[in-house]
Structures are given as C-alpha cells and as structure tokens.
Design a protein around this motif. Structure first.
Motif, mmCIF file in Angstrom:
data_model
loop_
_atom_site.group_PDB
_atom_site.id
_atom_site.type_symbol
_atom_site.label_atom_id
_atom_site.label_comp_id
_atom_site.label_asym_id
_atom_site.label_seq_id
_atom_site.Cartn_x
_atom_site.Cartn_y
_atom_site.Cartn_z
ATOM 1 N N PHE A 39 0.828 -1.205 0.000
ATOM 2 C CA PHE A 39 0.000 0.000 0.000
ATOM 3 C C PHE A 39 0.863 1.256 0.000
ATOM 4 O O PHE A 39 2.010 1.241 0.431
ATOM 5 C CB PHE A 39 -0.942 0.008 1.206
ATOM 6 C CG PHE A 39 -0.235 -0.250 2.521
ATOM 7 C CD1 PHE A 39 0.387 0.774 3.208
ATOM 8 C CD2 PHE A 39 -0.181 -1.536 3.046
ATOM 9 C CE1 PHE A 39 1.042 0.532 4.409
ATOM 10 C CE2 PHE A 39 0.477 -1.792 4.249
ATOM 11 C CZ PHE A 39 1.088 -0.752 4.924
ATOM 12 N N SER A 80 -8.273 4.860 11.472
ATOM 13 C CA SER A 80 -7.804 3.483 11.322
ATOM 14 C C SER A 80 -6.693 3.430 10.270
ATOM 15 O O SER A 80 -6.696 4.235 9.335
ATOM 16 C CB SER A 80 -8.943 2.580 10.861
ATOM 17 O OG SER A 80 -9.745 2.203 11.942
ATOM 18 N N ALA A 101 -6.230 1.617 7.666
ATOM 19 C CA ALA A 101 -6.654 1.523 6.265
ATOM 20 C C ALA A 101 -7.210 2.840 5.736
ATOM 21 O O ALA A 101 -7.278 3.032 4.530
ATOM 22 C CB ALA A 101 -7.695 0.413 6.098
ATOM 23 N N ASN A 102 -7.575 3.761 6.634
ATOM 24 C CA ASN A 102 -8.102 5.058 6.177
ATOM 25 C C ASN A 102 -7.034 5.911 5.525
ATOM 26 O O ASN A 102 -7.350 6.847 4.784
ATOM 27 C CB ASN A 102 -8.683 5.856 7.351
ATOM 28 C CG ASN A 102 -9.793 5.146 8.073
ATOM 29 O OD1 ASN A 102 -9.998 5.358 9.245
ATOM 30 N ND2 ASN A 102 -10.504 4.272 7.366
ATOM 31 N N ALA A 115 -4.245 4.507 4.007
ATOM 32 C CA ALA A 115 -3.432 3.660 3.139
ATOM 33 C C ALA A 115 -4.270 3.281 1.925
ATOM 34 O O ALA A 115 -5.471 3.064 2.041
ATOM 35 C CB ALA A 115 -2.995 2.406 3.886
ATOM 36 N N PRO A 159 -4.155 0.562 -1.394
ATOM 37 C CA PRO A 159 -3.401 -0.533 -2.014
ATOM 38 C C PRO A 159 -2.761 -0.073 -3.326
ATOM 39 O O PRO A 159 -3.431 0.523 -4.167
ATOM 40 C CB PRO A 159 -4.472 -1.600 -2.276
ATOM 41 C CG PRO A 159 -5.572 -1.303 -1.323
ATOM 42 C CD PRO A 159 -5.562 0.180 -1.133
ATOM 43 N N ARG A 202 -1.734 -1.819 -5.842
ATOM 44 C CA ARG A 202 -2.321 -2.486 -7.014
ATOM 45 C C ARG A 202 -3.640 -1.831 -7.404
ATOM 46 O O ARG A 202 -3.987 -1.763 -8.575
ATOM 47 C CB ARG A 202 -2.558 -3.972 -6.736
ATOM 48 C CG ARG A 202 -1.274 -4.746 -6.603
ATOM 49 C CD ARG A 202 -1.497 -6.244 -6.679
ATOM 50 N NE ARG A 202 -0.244 -6.911 -6.389
ATOM 51 C CZ ARG A 202 0.733 -7.066 -7.261
ATOM 52 N NH1 ARG A 202 0.608 -6.596 -8.487
ATOM 53 N NH2 ARG A 202 1.856 -7.655 -6.926
ATOM 54 N N TRP A 203 -4.386 -1.387 -6.416
ATOM 55 C CA TRP A 203 -5.651 -0.726 -6.685
ATOM 56 C C TRP A 203 -5.393 0.598 -7.418
ATOM 57 O O TRP A 203 -6.054 0.901 -8.414
ATOM 58 C CB TRP A 203 -6.397 -0.479 -5.376
ATOM 59 C CG TRP A 203 -7.657 0.290 -5.534
ATOM 60 C CD1 TRP A 203 -8.889 -0.210 -5.820
ATOM 61 C CD2 TRP A 203 -7.815 1.701 -5.441
ATOM 62 N NE1 TRP A 203 -9.800 0.807 -5.912
ATOM 63 C CE2 TRP A 203 -9.170 1.987 -5.682
ATOM 64 C CE3 TRP A 203 -6.932 2.765 -5.179
ATOM 65 C CZ2 TRP A 203 -9.668 3.292 -5.676
ATOM 66 C CZ3 TRP A 203 -7.429 4.050 -5.174
ATOM 67 C CH2 TRP A 203 -8.788 4.305 -5.416
ATOM 68 N N ASN A 234 -7.589 8.223 -2.240
ATOM 69 C CA ASN A 234 -8.664 7.303 -2.573
ATOM 70 C C ASN A 234 -9.962 7.930 -2.095
ATOM 71 O O ASN A 234 -10.074 8.378 -0.949
ATOM 72 C CB ASN A 234 -8.285 6.014 -1.820
ATOM 73 C CG ASN A 234 -9.306 4.946 -1.772
ATOM 74 O OD1 ASN A 234 -10.481 5.193 -1.640
ATOM 75 N ND2 ASN A 234 -8.841 3.723 -1.842
ATOM 76 N N PHE A 235 -10.941 8.001 -2.955
ATOM 77 C CA PHE A 235 -12.173 8.699 -2.607
ATOM 78 C C PHE A 235 -12.853 8.086 -1.392
ATOM 79 O O PHE A 235 -13.367 8.780 -0.516
ATOM 80 C CB PHE A 235 -13.143 8.708 -3.793
ATOM 81 C CG PHE A 235 -14.410 9.445 -3.496
ATOM 82 C CD1 PHE A 235 -14.450 10.835 -3.514
ATOM 83 C CD2 PHE A 235 -15.568 8.761 -3.153
ATOM 84 C CE1 PHE A 235 -15.613 11.520 -3.204
ATOM 85 C CE2 PHE A 235 -16.738 9.445 -2.848
ATOM 86 C CZ PHE A 235 -16.758 10.821 -2.880
ATOM 87 N N ARG A 236 -12.855 6.775 -1.327
ATOM 88 C CA ARG A 236 -13.438 6.089 -0.193
ATOM 89 C C ARG A 236 -12.815 6.558 1.118
ATOM 90 O O ARG A 236 -13.498 6.875 2.082
ATOM 91 C CB ARG A 236 -13.215 4.580 -0.346
ATOM 92 C CG ARG A 236 -13.857 3.744 0.741
ATOM 93 C CD ARG A 236 -13.455 2.287 0.615
ATOM 94 N NE ARG A 236 -12.544 1.930 1.683
ATOM 95 C CZ ARG A 236 -12.647 0.792 2.373
ATOM 96 N NH1 ARG A 236 -13.551 -0.083 2.091
ATOM 97 N NH2 ARG A 236 -11.797 0.527 3.339
ATOM 98 N N LEU A 295 -13.829 9.995 2.171
ATOM 99 C CA LEU A 295 -15.135 9.954 2.808
ATOM 100 C C LEU A 295 -15.032 9.472 4.257
ATOM 101 O O LEU A 295 -15.623 10.049 5.173
ATOM 102 C CB LEU A 295 -16.001 8.973 2.007
ATOM 103 C CG LEU A 295 -17.488 9.184 1.933
ATOM 104 C CD1 LEU A 295 -17.773 10.478 1.202
ATOM 105 C CD2 LEU A 295 -18.125 8.022 1.156
ATOM 106 N N LEU A 296 -14.267 8.405 4.464
ATOM 107 C CA LEU A 296 -14.156 7.837 5.802
ATOM 108 C C LEU A 296 -13.437 8.787 6.747
ATOM 109 O O LEU A 296 -13.814 8.937 7.908
ATOM 110 C CB LEU A 296 -13.405 6.493 5.744
ATOM 111 C CG LEU A 296 -14.122 5.358 5.018
ATOM 112 C CD1 LEU A 296 -13.237 4.134 4.941
ATOM 113 C CD2 LEU A 296 -15.433 5.018 5.719
ATOM 114 N N THR A 313 -15.793 11.668 7.612
ATOM 115 C CA THR A 313 -16.801 11.223 8.573
ATOM 116 C C THR A 313 -16.214 11.172 9.981
ATOM 117 O O THR A 313 -16.808 11.661 10.942
ATOM 118 C CB THR A 313 -17.297 9.807 8.189
ATOM 119 O OG1 THR A 313 -17.677 9.815 6.824
ATOM 120 C CG2 THR A 313 -18.464 9.380 9.043
ATOM 121 N N GLN A 314 -15.024 10.605 10.086
ATOM 122 C CA GLN A 314 -14.441 10.445 11.414
ATOM 123 C C GLN A 314 -13.998 11.780 12.009
ATOM 124 O O GLN A 314 -14.117 12.004 13.212
ATOM 125 C CB GLN A 314 -13.295 9.445 11.356
ATOM 126 C CG GLN A 314 -13.840 8.039 11.196
ATOM 127 C CD GLN A 314 -12.755 7.012 10.987
ATOM 128 O OE1 GLN A 314 -12.292 6.384 11.916
ATOM 129 N NE2 GLN A 314 -12.313 6.862 9.757
#
Lengths: 453, 453
Positions: free
Chosen positions: A43, A59, A61-62, A64, A66, A68-69, A398-400, A403-404, A407-408
């Motif tokens: 990542f 968190s 993953a918020n 990081a 990937p 490859r993605w 990353n757009f996701r 968003l996360l 929100t947090q």
C-alpha cells in the motif's frame, strides 16, 4: 515467471511507492515505457496523517491505499511486492528478494526511517512514527499507560505512567503533543474511575531554540502559545541525553534534569533508507550525514544519468542553496519531474529543468488550531486549521478514504471521541494464560477498588 | 490502588466484555450494585463482522468499541483491563494479573476459542477467526498468497498459492468462502499482470452432510446453490485428516484426497475459554466436551447461586433439550436475564425465569445473497441479504461505527473495492534488511517479467 519476452519498450523501475515513486509512476502513464513499481508494502501510506492513527482518531486503512488498486487501470505499470536488497548499476539490475529486475531507467525513492543519532538503544523506549506498525505500537503504548495508571497503587509509578514525553518539536512532534493533550483532557474525560486523565502531563523537548523550526518565527511563537494553552510543557534549547524505562534525562543551559515517564515518543531525527548506502556503494555518489544521496540538478547520480534518487533519500541543493525539505510536496514534484525528463529523453526532446514550487507549509496543533505559511502569508488559528483539513483531505489517494476520514473527523470534532483507540498486538496467548493459571497466585497484592464516584 | 473503602453496595464482577458481559453490565445500570467489568482487551468486539476484517472490507476499529467509552457514563460501572487467572469461589475472589478482586456476585462470560480437536499443531497452518489479531493475520495470508503467486515461477507452487481451503461449513466458513470468491473474481480483477486472480480455487470442507447445519434443510440447499454459483467447491461429508504447509488431506466415503494449498482457514470447531476449566476446578461444576460449564436453570453453577456462567462458556439445556447455540442472541438475552435476576434478589423479589426468544437465524454468502430463518419463515437471496445488512448494522455498538460500516458497505458494493486489504505485521526490520544487503546475492534467480498485457 514467464519466459523472458522480446523487449518492446524501455523499462523504468521505481523503488518505493511513497509520494515520489507514486507520482513518478502516475506521470509515466502515457510514456512509451514499461514501469515496474517495487515496494515491500502492498500500500501507499499517507504519512502526514499517520499521527492520527497513532493517537486513535483514524484506522490504518483510512490513510493507506493498495498500490495495485491505484495502478489497476494503468496498463504500462506492474506492481511487484518485494524487498530491494542491492543494485548493480553497471549491469543495470536491481537485486530483490524475488530475484533480479533489469532496468533501463531507475528511480529510487525508498524514503526515510527515524534516526536516534547513534543511540539505537533508545528505540525500544522511544518508538518513532514511520510505519503503520509504528503507529499501532504507539497507540498501544499511549492507551496502555492510562490503563496501567488506573490500577497502579504506587503514586510515583502512577505519576510516571501519566507523564508523556515527545522528543522533537517539528510538525510531527507538535501534532503528537496536541493530540495527546486532546486525549487526556477530552477523549478520556469520563472513562476512568481511579485516575483523572486530565492530570496527564505532556512534555515536548526540542534541541533548537523554537518549535516548528522550518516555519517563520512568528508562526513558531503562535504554535508555542497554542501548545501552552493545551497544557503542554515545551522545553526548547534542551537536549535529550538519556532515555530508559524510567524516563528521560534532559540538559539545557539551566542544567540537567530527569523527567520520569513510561511513554516517550520519538519525533526528532530521520535518516535515509539503508538503500541509500547500498546505492552509494554501487557507484561513487556522495551521501550526507543523514544518509541522503547528493544528486545532480536533474536528480540523477553523478555519472549515472539513468539513475534518479528522489524524496527523503536525496539531498537536492540546486535551488536556493538549502536542501529541499523531507516532506510530501517536494517528493510529489520530483516524481512528476523525473517522469517528464525520462519521457522527454525518449522522445528526443530537450531535458526539462526542475523548479520547486513552494506551495507553503502547514502544521496542526490539536483541535481547531494550526499554523500556515502560504507563499509568505502567515496565518494561524481556526482558518489555518480549516485549510489544513482541506489540503489533507484533498490529497488522500482514494475517494473512499476521503469519505471515511471526513466522517471520522466530523464525528471526533463533535464528540471528542477517538474510537479507533484499540490496544492490539500484545494479547497473551492461551499458552501464556495456562502458564499464569498454573502459577495460580496473583502477581500483585489484592486490590479493592473504591466505590465508584 | 486507593485504600479499601467502606463497602457500600454489593459488588458484581463481570468477566468478559462480549455480548453476554456487555449486556449484563448495561442491564445493571439502575441496580443497587457496583459493577466491575474485567476484560483483557480494552474493547468490545462485534464478532459477527470479524470475517469482513479478515477479508479486507472493514477496518478493525469499525467493529470494535472501547469498553471505557461504552460505560463512561454508567456511574456504577468500573472497567478493569486485566487477565483473569483463576477463582476462589469460597473466599469470593477473582485472581487477576492486577491483583485479587472480591465479589458478591460473579458473572463469567469469557467466550470461546477455536478448537482443533486435539490437533493443535494445525494452528500454524490453519488460523481460526476469533480476535482482531486473527483477522489481520488471515488478511495478511490471503492477500500475500496472491502476491506470491504473481512472482512464483513454479506452476505447481503457483497453483497451490491460488488454492484456498476453508474447514467448517457453518456461518463463518460460508461467509469466508463467499468473501474469498468475491475477492478473487471482482476485487482483484484488474490488479495483477502475471496471474488471473479469478483462477483462484476455493474449497469449503464440511464434515456434516450439509453446510449451515444449524439452519433448516431448505436453506442449506439454497446456500449450497449460491456457493456453487460463486465457484466455491463444497465438500460435505468430508473429514480433514491432516494439514501442513503443502495442503490438506481429506477423507470421505469416496476415499482420501490431497488438496494442495498454501492458505487454510479454520472455521470448524470452538471450545470454551480456558477459564471454564479454571472455574470447574474451583468448584464441582461439570464441563462438557467443548469445555463449557453445565449451568442451572438460572445460569448459576451447581451449589454456587452467586456464580453465573454465560454465552459460549456455558451449556444451557433447560429449554428445548438442545444447548443454546453459541451466537450473539442467546448471549445478549442471558446477560440481560442474569442482571434482572441479581436485581430481583437484591430487591427481595421473586427470581425471574429465563425464556429464550429465538429471533431467527441469518447467514450471508457473498454479495447480495443470504439465507434467513425468522420464526419458521424461510427466505433467501436479495431480501435476506438486506435483512442481514440491517440487523448487523443495527447491532453495532457505536453510532460512529454504524456510519463507517454503512459507508464502506455502500462503497464496496458499488465498486467491488476492498481497500482495507493491508498486508501488515510482517515487515522485515532494517536489521533484517541490512543482513539481506550483506548477503548481496539475490535469493532467487533473476526474473524478467513479460511486457504488460
């Protein structure tokens, strides 16, 4: 894996998926090259927000994405998960744990680690903050300290558990200090019954004569005032001379002092990835004291026009005299520049010239406070803090995650909550448990907690 | 820590902050008692969604809520982070790593672990899924298998890396199988250049004669059909006889078979926490084969009316003959019941009677598919999946997490993305790296990846 294929296009090998490497690969999207991006992690890490993972606000993953993605749709890019162990610049090969990878152009941007200035024995007591694992380790230490204080009967030990020290008054140190003050005063306010988390005492130690030394002086003063308001003890002009499990020794013109603490965080020094040394030994390039390679005007190594070193691993002093700072903006611009340079060469065009655009400098200090220096305009407080939020949110890969994180942040702002404050990674196994049961004696004298308040 | 205080109210000690313990403490909010909740973790874990962390859809903190946060406003509750190591039921004390804790009423609900039916040597090859650390370990194994396949030159090893086996066809096994199929077919679709992740092969092994054995037969058939559609190979009536680094040995009426795989996930058996044995040895209570304590009609232990055992640690057969299943609903109801019982006794009222309300049974199988058995009404497919989503979302302990989970589900549904797919926890240190560099020889022969597709 497949048989060596007929070589169709020149190959660019990029080592490291940080800001420099990521942006170099992206900028090579339409170039007539094949790109191999080698990283030991799967990542890209958005390091400017790593301190928020370390303090339980976000968190892992918020922040990081990937690799490859990120490059799944970039057909000329192949991601390789491997550890680079050396270079052969004459044969044009990168040695990795997955085998040798030949290159036509090589971009090395493996970043930096924290440096204890020769005192590596301090590492166990004063973890630095460079990786996801560092962040969850710091998170565990910080929240465990409050937990241990809650059940500790010796007042001196309890005091040391509620004392926190941060070494280094740069942006990371200041951000950590601000977040710790927030945690102690607000996030944990109603959580304990035996201790008052607000009694926690946070000391920020800086060897230089001001915090945020890379910022203009008036902003350092603003930052200092904000830290004071948050109850952080700031010790400038103070050297740390020793760190062990009982605390830190400091020395300033006022004399020596011992600060008893069980939690020391290291935000003081960085050194280039050990790959810098490996590169230097493979050619004649010079490295500076921080292990960074001295690069040419186009970021290549002396006598190696096809090898480029970017980001925290390189020392670039061809603009303004002072080396470019080890933050995200130069790395991003360098990555894009070298991609442009390689493309220009392959297309037979003239080499472009690098001009660093200083977009400004931002640091946040706890809730609702930040300092900003944007092209010579200095501001601080709430407006700077909004700017900080906006800039960081925009840059998350990353757009996701955008968003996360949003929100947090909104949630944490409204509630003072930090729900990502998990203590993970140090759970005794059932075997340990069985061993404890066989002992069948309590390891501490019986306690009788007082009735709840 | 503080001096023993005059004892004002009876003390209820609750061991374990899972579904049973959490709900017992909550239900004691208005009772004339002081509650001490002891857990070795600082968070409550929403286990029904743990498989989504293991497969990279959610972050650990999204399904965990800090215990102190949950009870910060419950003035009669004190949270204690400690490991329980034993009990003295005569002196009414719990032995912990933080000292002895005396009680008036004791509720033990420390949950279960996975059980390898005496083959603990399988644990290293076939991790189970009970803790956050288990989940991130499984996540690392699954995504590392694809990474290794990408650079593996031996076709047989590559095949084994792309083979996955799940042992156990209960809800967890079925959910894992569905998620793995999703990952291989959709999430990683464009991510690799040398392998096609869709070539991954997933085998689900179940010793019984159908998957979801706790569901009505027609729903097992529906689940089986859905698994087939997802490309999962389901082997019912098949025993696993061996597991090692090269794969699993299976035996059915058709004979023995070897399935070469590098990734085996264990979802087959559970046994009660080792605290069950510790409790049993402290009194005369009987334990069953799974280490669960046989409890009375009011969940107390025989001859110990002040000691209650709940959730996965207890075997309660006073209703319908079959023991209550080891899932969330019975645990929640048991916790609330025992709180009510203790309150009734303290208030001199008659003991209430426990009636288990079976609210139904739900399991999801990949994207848009689930099976549901709600009070005898069976349904499956999209409607059941929506119900599954709704029920799970409603039960997450924390509004923030509800929001984060919903956001990520919506995102994952629309994009097939799983951005929480970090490979963490196994990074070589710089010392390891230095050692590798000193070797200065590639550990594998040179590879020349083919030009990208």
């Amino acid at each position: 894996m497949t048989a060596p294929a007929a070589k169709s296009r020149p190959r660019v090998v990029v080592v490291g998926g940080g800001f420099a490497g990521l942006n170099a690969v992206k900028a090579l999207k339409r170039s007539p090259v094949d790109v191999i991006l080698i990283d030991r992690r799967n990542f890209h890490l958005f390091q400017p927000l790593l301190y928020q993972v370390a303090t339980g606000g976000l968190s892992p993953a918020n922040i990081a994405a990937p690799l490859r993605w990120i490059f799944s749709r970039q057909q000329n890019c192949e991601v390789m998960l491997a550890e680079v162990v050396g270079f052969d610049l004459d044969l044009k090969r990168v040695h990795t744990t997955q085998g040798d990878v030949p290159y036509d152009y090589l971009i090395v941007a493996a970043g930096s680690r924290h440096s204890y200035f020769g005192r590596d024995d301090w590492a166990q007591f004063a973890p630095g903050l460079k990786t996801i694992e560092d962040a969850t380790d710091i998170r565990r230490r910080v929240y465990s300290a409050f937990e241990q204080a809650e059940t500790e009967s010796d007042p001196a030990v309890r005091r040391a558990l509620l004392n926190f020290a941060i070494v280094g008054g740069g942006p990371t140190g200041v951000e950590l200090a601000g977040a710790l003050a927030e945690i102690a005063r607000h996030s944990l306010k109603h959580d304990f019954r035996q201790i008052d988390p607000a009694e926690a005492s946070i000391t920020l130690v800086e060897a230089g004569n001001r915090v945020l030394g890379s910022f203009p002086e008036d902003l350092s003063k603003k930052a200092l005032a904000t830290l004071h308001n948050l109850g952080v003890h700031v010790r400038t002009g103070t050297m740390v001379t020793a760190i062990d499990q009982n605390g830190i020794e400091m020395k300033s013109t006022l004399g020596a002092e011992h600060w008893p603490t069980k939690t020391v965080l290291w935000a003081a020094g960085v050194k280039a990835s050990p790959l810098g040394k490996a590169l230097a030994s493979a050619c004649t390039a010079a490295i500076d004291r921080a292990g960074r390679l001295i690069v040419e005007k186009d970021f290549s190594l002396a006598g190696r026009p096809d090898v480029f070193v970017l980001g925290d691993m390189s020392s670039y002093s061809h603009q303004g005299g002072k080396p470019l700072p080890g933050v995200a903006q130069p790395a991003i611009q360098e990555g894009r520049f070298v991609a442009k340079l390689i493309t220009a060469r392959l297309r037979g065009k003239q080499d472009p010239t690098f001009h660093y655009k200083d977009l400004g400098n931002l640091a946040t200090i706890g809730r609702s406070a930040a300092v900003a220096d944007i092209k010579g305009v200095h501001f601080s407080g709430f407006l700077a803090w909004w700017l900080w939020l906006l800039v960081h949110l925009m840059h998350i890969a990353n757009f996701r995650n955008r968003l996360l994180v949003l929100t947090q942040w909104a949630w944490n702002y409204c509630t003072h909550d930090r729900s990502a404050r998990l203590i993970t990674g140090d759970v005794p196994s059932d075997d340990d448990l069985a061993a404890l049961q066989n002992l069948a004696i309590p390891t501490k004298p019986a306690i009788t907690p007082a009735p709840t308040k």
